[in-house]
Write an enzyme that holds these catalytic residues in place. Structure first.
Site, PDB file in Angstrom:
ATOM      1  N   ASP A 106     -11.703  43.231 -18.712  1.00 51.81           N
ATOM      2  CA  ASP A 106     -11.877  43.113 -20.162  1.00 51.81           C
ATOM      3  C   ASP A 106     -12.810  41.961 -20.531  1.00 51.81           C
ATOM      4  O   ASP A 106     -12.771  41.475 -21.645  1.00 51.81           O
ATOM      5  CB  ASP A 106     -10.520  42.940 -20.859  1.00 51.81           C
ATOM      6  CG  ASP A 106      -9.768  41.690 -20.406  1.00 51.81           C
ATOM      7  OD1 ASP A 106     -10.242  40.989 -19.476  1.00 51.81           O
ATOM      8  OD2 ASP A 106      -8.713  41.403 -20.992  1.00 51.81           O
ATOM      9  N   LYS A 157      -2.087  25.281 -21.430  1.00 52.62           N
ATOM     10  CA  LYS A 157      -2.072  24.836 -22.837  1.00 52.62           C
ATOM     11  C   LYS A 157      -1.847  23.325 -22.990  1.00 52.62           C
ATOM     12  O   LYS A 157      -0.790  22.872 -23.450  1.00 52.62           O
ATOM     13  CB  LYS A 157      -0.985  25.607 -23.598  1.00 52.62           C
ATOM     14  CG  LYS A 157      -1.208  27.114 -23.592  1.00 52.62           C
ATOM     15  CD  LYS A 157      -0.363  27.817 -24.616  1.00 52.62           C
ATOM     16  CE  LYS A 157      -0.670  29.300 -24.640  1.00 52.62           C
ATOM     17  NZ  LYS A 157       0.209  30.130 -23.887  1.00 52.62           N
ATOM     18  N   ASP A 217     -13.641  37.765 -23.875  1.00 57.33           N
ATOM     19  CA  ASP A 217     -12.787  38.865 -23.419  1.00 57.33           C
ATOM     20  C   ASP A 217     -12.400  39.658 -24.651  1.00 57.33           C
ATOM     21  O   ASP A 217     -12.338  39.112 -25.754  1.00 57.33           O
ATOM     22  CB  ASP A 217     -11.573  38.349 -22.648  1.00 57.33           C
ATOM     23  CG  ASP A 217     -10.563  37.696 -23.546  1.00 57.33           C
ATOM     24  OD1 ASP A 217      -9.837  38.417 -24.241  1.00 57.33           O
ATOM     25  OD2 ASP A 217     -10.504  36.453 -23.576  1.00 57.33           O
TER      26      ASP A 217
HETATM   27  P1  GTP Z   1      -2.197  42.210 -22.831  1.00 54.25           P
HETATM   28  O1  GTP Z   1      -1.046  43.149 -22.697  1.00 54.25           O
HETATM   29  O2  GTP Z   1      -2.799  42.260 -24.202  1.00 54.25           O
HETATM   30  O3  GTP Z   1      -1.923  40.820 -22.357  1.00 54.25           O
HETATM   31  O4  GTP Z   1      -3.418  42.764 -21.927  1.00 54.25           O
HETATM   32  P2  GTP Z   1      -3.466  43.164 -20.381  1.00 54.25           P
HETATM   33  O5  GTP Z   1      -2.335  44.058 -20.053  1.00 54.25           O
HETATM   34  O6  GTP Z   1      -4.815  43.751 -20.132  1.00 54.25           O
HETATM   35  O7  GTP Z   1      -3.275  41.805 -19.628  1.00 54.25           O
HETATM   36  P3  GTP Z   1      -4.374  40.681 -19.324  1.00 54.25           P
HETATM   37  O8  GTP Z   1      -5.365  40.619 -20.437  1.00 54.25           O
HETATM   38  O9  GTP Z   1      -3.679  39.459 -18.965  1.00 54.25           O
HETATM   39  O10 GTP Z   1      -5.048  41.261 -18.013  1.00 54.25           O
HETATM   40  C1  GTP Z   1      -6.272  40.812 -17.496  1.00 54.25           C
HETATM   41  C2  GTP Z   1      -6.906  41.957 -16.721  1.00 54.25           C
HETATM   42  O11 GTP Z   1      -6.060  42.339 -15.637  1.00 54.25           O
HETATM   43  C3  GTP Z   1      -7.100  43.212 -17.577  1.00 54.25           C
HETATM   44  O12 GTP Z   1      -8.345  43.783 -17.243  1.00 54.25           O
HETATM   45  C4  GTP Z   1      -5.951  44.108 -17.159  1.00 54.25           C
HETATM   46  O13 GTP Z   1      -6.281  45.482 -17.238  1.00 54.25           O
HETATM   47  C5  GTP Z   1      -5.703  43.707 -15.723  1.00 54.25           C
HETATM   48  N1  GTP Z   1      -4.298  43.804 -15.324  1.00 54.25           N
HETATM   49  C6  GTP Z   1      -3.246  43.135 -15.857  1.00 54.25           C
HETATM   50  N2  GTP Z   1      -2.110  43.460 -15.222  1.00 54.25           N
HETATM   51  C7  GTP Z   1      -2.450  44.368 -14.274  1.00 54.25           C
HETATM   52  C8  GTP Z   1      -1.695  45.084 -13.269  1.00 54.25           C
HETATM   53  O14 GTP Z   1      -0.476  44.955 -13.145  1.00 54.25           O
HETATM   54  N3  GTP Z   1      -2.387  45.918 -12.472  1.00 54.25           N
HETATM   55  C9  GTP Z   1      -3.741  46.097 -12.585  1.00 54.25           C
HETATM   56  N4  GTP Z   1      -4.346  46.949 -11.761  1.00 54.25           N
HETATM   57  N5  GTP Z   1      -4.471  45.439 -13.507  1.00 54.25           N
HETATM   58  C10 GTP Z   1      -3.831  44.585 -14.332  1.00 54.25           C
END
Ligand code: GTP
Length: 363
Positions: A106, A157, A217
């Site tokens: 992202d 933080k 992001d």
């Molecule tokens: P929020 O629910 O809004 O926090 O977003 P998110 O689920 O995308 O979590 P976050 O922004 O912390 O994740 C950062 C990146 O890691 C994103 O591109 C997610 O798609 C990816 N990501 C997060 N958790 C996982 C997981 O359990 N498995 C995989 N394959 N990707 C993950």
């Protein structure tokens, strides 16, 4: 060069846009986010890419297939349950036998990955983390490094008086495959809270590569909108699809733009869209494919996804409207509103600032 892109998260903060659409498929300038990201990786010689999927994998797999249309080799691995950022990479360990990149799926950036790889090799680093400056470090996890770039501490933080750096983790890493042995298999485990602190504790070399290149992001609707505005205003280098009709106006094929419509760039209009008489579009704005903008409507700063129809005299301001939405005559959608897909808004409705409407078919 290989990369793993993490695209398995639910993207809860980007709701309602991510109810029916995975975060990596939300459109940026009418193309899925991930398509831009893959193009950027390719520019840096990364053409062997593993997508780690979990939430809504089907639309991603269908759209990108084996990657051949984009000139890369793509493989997809779907997790049965979320393994976290590092757990997801562990899950594809057998495909990773030399130095590789990992990206949060992202982030939109033009960090120089080639220079980052050089930095990583020169330092003999086990993991290098791209770092980007932010205005207000107190709401992020910051990464403290010494003068040579070696990571000293991760501080979550920091309070204003404890701020020693404004550098945060940009969600792009270079990893030596041997560190994967520290990640437990089949368990939810993250880079941020799991692997990085563990490596510091062991005294393994972890470096931060500082860059002031463009970085954002798309974690929230505000940042999603900001990215569009930044791209359209030229803050980040990007070419646009479509024919250039005037200063900052790009229109794809098959559009029907009434001669009494007024367009003020920067604007991108997707193919086969219809812009009615006396409609006024003021950039930065994006209209998706197959949209209809009714007579006398006024759009300023808005992002409209494909197949959405606006009636007559509709007003949209600095908001996001997802796909297949019908907005009735004389509706007003104020700043910061986010409308999920497949909604029907009756004539004359007025949505106040910041309203979020869930898609029609969400639970
Ligand atoms: P929020 O629910 O809004 O926090 O977003 P998110 O689920 O995308 O979590 P976050 O922004 O912390 O994740 C950062 C990146 O890691 C994103 O591109 C997610 O798609 C990816 N990501 C997060 N958790 C996982 C997981 O359990 N498995 C995989 N394959 N990707 C993950």
């Amino acid at each position: 060069m290989k990369a793993v892109i993490l695209v398995g998260g639910e993207g809860t903060r980007l709701r309602p846009l991510t109810y029916n659409t995975p975060k990596s498929m939300v459109p940026i300038m009418n193309r899925p986010f991930l398509e831009h990201m893959i193009g950027y990786l390719k520019e840096h010689g990364i053409d062997d890419i593993i997508l780690t999927l979990c939430y809504l994998p089907d639309p991603i797999q269908r759209y990108f297939g084996d990657g051949s249309k984009l000139g890369v080799r793509l493989s997809h691995v779907v997790e049965e349950c979320p393994l976290g950022t590092a757990g997801a990479v562990k899950n594809v360990e057998e495909c990773l036998n030399e130095t590789f990149f990992v990206f949060n799926g992202d982030i939109f950036t033009d960090i120089d990955l080639t220079a980052m790889m050089e930095f990583h090799r020169q330092r003999g680093s086990k993991v290098s983390i791209a770092l980007t400056p932010v205005d207000n470090p107190t709401i992020y996890g910051v990464v403290e490094t010494d003068a040579g770039g070696r990571v000293q501490r991760f501080i979550e933080k920091p309070s204003p008086d404890a701020v020693t750096t404004n550098m945060i983790n940009a969600g792009a890493y270079i990893v030596e495959p041997e560190v994967l042995s520290y990640i437990p298999r089949g368990q939810n485990f993250t880079f941020e809270q799991g692997l990085f602190p563990l490596l510091l504790e062991r005294g393994d070399p972890v470096y931060g590569y500082q860059s002031d290149a463009y970085w954002i992001d798309i974690g929230t609707p505000e940042k999603y909108l900001k990215l569009h505005h930044d791209v359209l205003m030229g803050k980040v280098k990007k070419s646009f699809h479509g024919e250039r009709l005037g200063e900052g106006i790009w229109v794809e094929g098959g559009c029907d733009i009434h001669h009494r419509a007024e367009l003020e760039g920067p604007i991108v209009i997707g193919r086969d869209s219809v812009i009615g008489s006396r409609a006024r579009l003021k950039g930065p704005a994006v209209i998706g494919r197959y949209c209809t903008i009714g007579t006398g409507s006024f759009i300023e700063g808005a992002i409209v996804w494909q197949n959405t129809r606006l009636g007559r005299g509709v007003l949209l301001k600095n908001c996001v409207v997802a796909e297949n939405v019908v907005i009735g005559d004389r509706c007003q959608v104020a700043e910061g509103c986010v409308l999920g897909g497949n909604l029907i808004i009756g004539p004359g409705e007025s949505l106040p600032q910041g309203t979020k409407l869930w898609p029609q078919n969400s639970a």
